[in-house]
Structure formats: structure tokens, C-alpha cells
Scaffold this motif. Structure first.
Motif, PDB file in Angstrom:
ATOM      1  N   VAL A  22       9.190   1.444  11.655  1.00 25.73           N
ATOM      2  CA  VAL A  22       9.240   0.312  10.384  1.00 25.73           C
ATOM      3  C   VAL A  22      10.316  -0.607  10.802  1.00 25.73           C
ATOM      4  O   VAL A  22      10.382  -1.657  10.412  1.00 25.73           O
ATOM      5  N   HIS A  23      11.668   0.660  11.108  1.00 31.13           N
ATOM      6  CA  HIS A  23      13.135  -0.930  10.939  1.00 31.13           C
ATOM      7  C   HIS A  23      12.525  -1.259  11.778  1.00 31.13           C
ATOM      8  O   HIS A  23      13.034  -2.304  11.804  1.00 31.13           O
ATOM      9  N   VAL A 148      17.827  11.394   4.557  1.00 29.89           N
ATOM     10  CA  VAL A 148      16.776  11.321   5.575  1.00 29.89           C
ATOM     11  C   VAL A 148      15.574  11.876   4.451  1.00 29.89           C
ATOM     12  O   VAL A 148      14.185  12.973   5.102  1.00 29.89           O
ATOM     13  N   ARG A 149      15.760  11.899   3.325  1.00 28.78           N
ATOM     14  CA  ARG A 149      14.369  12.316   2.605  1.00 28.78           C
ATOM     15  C   ARG A 149      13.367  12.179   2.705  1.00 28.78           C
ATOM     16  O   ARG A 149      12.634  12.559   2.874  1.00 28.78           O
ATOM     17  N   VAL A 150      13.081  10.782   3.295  1.00 30.99           N
ATOM     18  CA  VAL A 150      11.192  10.306   3.755  1.00 30.99           C
ATOM     19  C   VAL A 150      11.289  10.537   4.479  1.00 30.99           C
ATOM     20  O   VAL A 150      10.516  11.161   4.536  1.00 30.99           O
ATOM     21  N   ARG A 164       6.921   1.345   3.596  1.00 32.32           N
ATOM     22  CA  ARG A 164       6.112   0.176   3.356  1.00 32.32           C
ATOM     23  C   ARG A 164       7.156  -0.652   1.613  1.00 32.32           C
ATOM     24  O   ARG A 164       7.489  -2.150   1.983  1.00 32.32           O
ATOM     25  N   GLU A 165       7.399   0.156   0.243  1.00 32.06           N
ATOM     26  CA  GLU A 165       8.021  -0.288  -0.326  1.00 32.06           C
ATOM     27  C   GLU A 165       9.343  -0.867  -0.102  1.00 32.06           C
ATOM     28  O   GLU A 165      10.124  -1.807  -0.593  1.00 32.06           O
ATOM     29  N   GLN A 173       3.040  -6.854   9.414  1.00 28.06           N
ATOM     30  CA  GLN A 173       3.971  -5.709   9.855  1.00 28.06           C
ATOM     31  C   GLN A 173       3.912  -4.727   9.808  1.00 28.06           C
ATOM     32  O   GLN A 173       4.166  -3.358  10.492  1.00 28.06           O
ATOM     33  N   LEU A 174       2.937  -3.435   8.440  1.00 24.93           N
ATOM     34  CA  LEU A 174       2.591  -2.182   8.785  1.00 24.93           C
ATOM     35  C   LEU A 174       1.686  -1.730  10.060  1.00 24.93           C
ATOM     36  O   LEU A 174       1.804  -0.314  10.089  1.00 24.93           O
TER      37      LEU A 174
END
Length: 187
Positions: A22-23, A148-150, A164-165, A173-174
Motif C-alpha cells: 500500500v505504501h 505495528v498494530r495494523v 485504505r483509510e 490505488q487499492l
């Protein structure tokens, strides 16, 4: 999470690949994001721009993560007491400690008491299928691993939604990030 409340190593690995996908996708439209996440060989390095930093080294099946949270009571600038990095590595196998010294700790160097040294407020490492640490998982999480929770959610729908949010990804992009994620996993 089952082994004494610690997360599975597998989830972290997949979550890190997901965030990196994503980054990387979002860097094209938001170059300023470049300072928040980097890969240096096998080292995954994060800066939350809120005083929390992380460096996680992936070496084969081995993982070593070190964290610094400016708000942590383990931060020597906050606690004012004696600082001993060894408390974070109690029980760590020597081969993983060597990996930490050669890789992850290099990213957490700061000047403290007129010396350049690695400052951390939490650490974890892999043992079999799980992460573990010298402290209970809740403490590791609170004192730095929350960055690093997510990633610890792996590649779940919840993690995709959070990224995404957070990155404000468009549907295109997603889709690009998903394609990159699956390509990276197939390597």
C-alpha cells in the motif's frame, strides 16, 4: 494470538508485506510518505512522526523487532533513571541477539548521556510460530509495538480497510496495492 497472548509471526510477515504494498503504491501520488517507512535489505523501518520508531529485521524464519516510544516510561529521557538495554533482551537466543546487534538496533541510535547508543523501549523476537519478548505482550505493545498494530492483523479484511483509510486510497490505488501484495507473496 494464543501463545501466552503473543501474535503469530506469520501475521506480522504478511502484514508488513501488505503495508509495504500500500505504501509503495501511494508514494507515486504522495512522495512525502517516503520518510515514514523504508526497507533496507531485510530491515523494515518505521517512523510514526509522533516519537515512535521501529526497526524489524526478517532473516529467514527469524524476526527481531526493536521499538522506541518517546512517551514510554522506559524512555530514559522520561524516567531519568539508569538505562539498561539488556532488560529488553532477557531470554532472547544468542543468534537473535546477534541479529539485533547487526541490524535492528542500528536504526535506534540516539545521543544519550554524551554517548551514541541504541535506545529502545520494547523488543520482540520470533520463537517457532509466535513472537515473544522479555515482557508480557501488553507491555511490549504499550511501550512501542503499537506502531505495528495494523501489520499484526496480517492480510485480513480489517487490515486492508485500515490501510485504505489511513492512506486514503482510491479504488484504483487499492487494486494496484492488492496486485503488488499478491505478486510479492508469490516470490
Amino acid at each position: 494470538m494464543t501463545a501466552r497472548g503473543y501474535p503469530k509471526s506469520y501475521a506480522l510477515r504478511r502484514g508488513v508485506i501488505l503495508r509495504a504494498a500500500v505504501h509503495t503504491t501511494m508514494l507515486a501520488s504522495e512522495p512525502a510518505l517516503g520518510g515514514f517507512l523504508a526497507w533496507d535489505g531485510t530491515d523494515y523501518v518505521l517512523n510514526n512522526a509522533d516519537g515512535t520508531y521501529a526497526a524489524i529485521t526478517f532473516d529467514g524464519s527469524d524476526i527481531v523487532g526493536v521499538f522506541f516510544d518517546a512517551e514510554s516510561s522506559y524512555n530514559p529521557y522520561v524516567s531519568g533513571g539508569a538505562y539498561d538495554i539488556e532488560i529488553f533482551f532477557r531470554g532472547m537466543p544468542p543468534r537473535l541477539r546477534s541479529l539485533a546487534e547487526r541490524h535492528a538496533l542500528a536504526y535506534n541510535r540516539q545521543n544519550y548521556q554524551c554517548r551514541s547508543m541504541a535506545l529502545i523501549t520494547a523488543a520482540f523476537w520470533s520463537v517457532d510460530d509466535y513472537l515473544t519478548a522479555a515482557f508480557p505482550w501488553e507491555d511490549v505493545f504499550r511501550h512501542g509495538a503499537h506502531i505495528v498494530r495494523v501489520e499484526l492483523l496480517g492480510d485480513t479484511d480489517e487490515a486492508w480497510q485500515e490501510w485504505r483509510e489511513a492512506y486514503q486510497c482510491s479504488p484504483g490505488q487499492l487494486a494496484a496495492a492488492r496486485a503488488l501484495f499478491w505478486r510479492d507473496l508469490s516470490k
